[in-house]
Design a protein around this motif. Structure first.
Motif, short mmCIF file in Angstrom:
data_model
loop_
_atom_site.label_atom_id
_atom_site.label_comp_id
_atom_site.label_asym_id
_atom_site.label_seq_id
_atom_site.Cartn_x
_atom_site.Cartn_y
_atom_site.Cartn_z
N ARG A 91 0.78 -1.16 -0.08
CA ARG A 91 -0.12 0.06 0.07
C ARG A 91 0.82 1.43 0.17
O ARG A 91 0.47 2.33 -0.44
CB ARG A 91 -0.89 0.10 1.20
N ASP A 173 -1.68 1.67 7.56
CA ASP A 173 -1.79 1.71 6.15
C ASP A 173 -2.83 0.53 5.67
O ASP A 173 -3.38 0.57 4.30
CB ASP A 173 -0.46 1.27 5.26
N TYR A 174 -3.04 -0.42 6.54
CA TYR A 174 -3.95 -1.45 5.92
C TYR A 174 -5.53 -0.96 5.74
O TYR A 174 -6.24 -1.58 5.10
CB TYR A 174 -4.23 -2.49 7.02
N ASP A 175 -5.82 0.28 6.31
CA ASP A 175 -7.09 0.66 5.99
C ASP A 175 -7.06 1.54 4.71
O ASP A 175 -8.29 1.83 4.48
CB ASP A 175 -7.35 1.58 7.09
N LEU A 176 -6.18 1.88 4.10
CA LEU A 176 -5.99 2.39 2.98
C LEU A 176 -6.82 2.06 1.69
O LEU A 176 -6.70 0.58 1.69
CB LEU A 176 -4.63 2.88 2.37
N GLN A 177 -7.54 2.63 0.99
CA GLN A 177 -8.18 2.12 -0.26
C GLN A 177 -7.20 2.17 -1.34
O GLN A 177 -7.38 2.66 -2.44
CB GLN A 177 -9.44 3.16 -0.70
N ILE A 178 -5.98 1.29 -1.16
CA ILE A 178 -4.91 0.98 -2.16
C ILE A 178 -4.96 -0.44 -2.15
O ILE A 178 -4.70 -1.14 -1.37
CB ILE A 178 -3.76 1.49 -1.65
N TRP A 179 -4.94 -0.82 -3.69
CA TRP A 179 -4.70 -2.30 -3.99
C TRP A 179 -3.38 -2.86 -3.61
O TRP A 179 -2.46 -2.14 -3.87
CB TRP A 179 -4.83 -2.69 -5.49
#
Length: 214
Positions: A91, A173-179
């Motif tokens: 991410r 960062d695990y909550d970010l909307q990123i593949w």
């Protein structure tokens, strides 16, 4: 083999392996290595093909090869083999990585002078690339053997380093909307292309057919 000051993996030590089985498996899955040595006071890295037999790897080249001329003097060298298996996309840009398997060997090269071992070494290198091809071709003649130098390197001081699995991000960062994930990398053999000068009626040999099946 046990870890030494040279071979111990210091960055991400949990990825380090020192057992012969792991090291040999990685070496046996490739046939190109990078050989590093010092020539006239400056560092040089040269890629070359190799073959493994028990606790040695063999490399070969022309008798005038700069690399082989230097290696036969017994200077310290390092050899690396790396297999890349995946692009790891995290991410964050900082945590992008690769999944890979690598082996690094330290030691001194030995010039092979026994003629029987020289012939055997060339067969070992040939088999490393395509098993059984040696039995299908014209073997080196006396002139060709005189023009060839063979070096063997003991696998006595070596280590493997392996990374597998998904990306490792910072907790927040695990909550970010990123593949995020892994893009696998695979090496495959394609359909053989015949030499334009090949005579009619010559079929693809068994060694090549076996390679295609693998």
């Amino acid at each position: 083999m046990s870890a030494s000051d040279k071979t111990k993996v210091k960055r991400a030590p949990k990825r380090g392996f020192y057992d012969c089985e792991t090291i040999y498996n990685i070496l046996d899955n490739s046939f190109i290595c990078q050989v590093a040595f010092v020539h006239n006071g400056y560092p040089v890295i040269i890629p070359t093909i190799y073959g493994r037999k028990k606790d040695h790897i063999y490399i070969h080249g022309a008798t005038v090869s700069r690399m082989l001329v230097e290696l036969e003097k017994g200077f310290p060298i390092s050899v690396n083999v790396t297999e890349t298996n995946g692009i790891v996309l995290a991410r964050s840009a900082f945590h992008h990585s690769l999944n890979y398997k690598s082996v690094t060997i330290f030691g001194e090269a030995l010039l092979v002078t026994n003629e029987d071992e020289r012939i055997l070494a060339l067969k070992i290198i040939s088999d490393q690339i395509i098993p059984n091809r040696w039995e299908e071709v014209r073997l080196p003649n006396e002139k060709e053997m005189k023009a060839t130098k063979i070096i063997k390197i003991p696998i006595s001081e070596a280590s493997a380093k392996i990374r597998t699995g998904p990306p490792i991000d910072d907790k927040q960062d695990y909550d970010l909307q990123i593949w995020a994930g892994v893009i696998p990398i695979k090496t495959t053999m394609d359909i053989p292309i015949a030499d334009p000068l090949l005579k009619d009626g010559i079929l693809i040999p068994q060694s090549v057919n076996n390679l295609m099946k693998d």
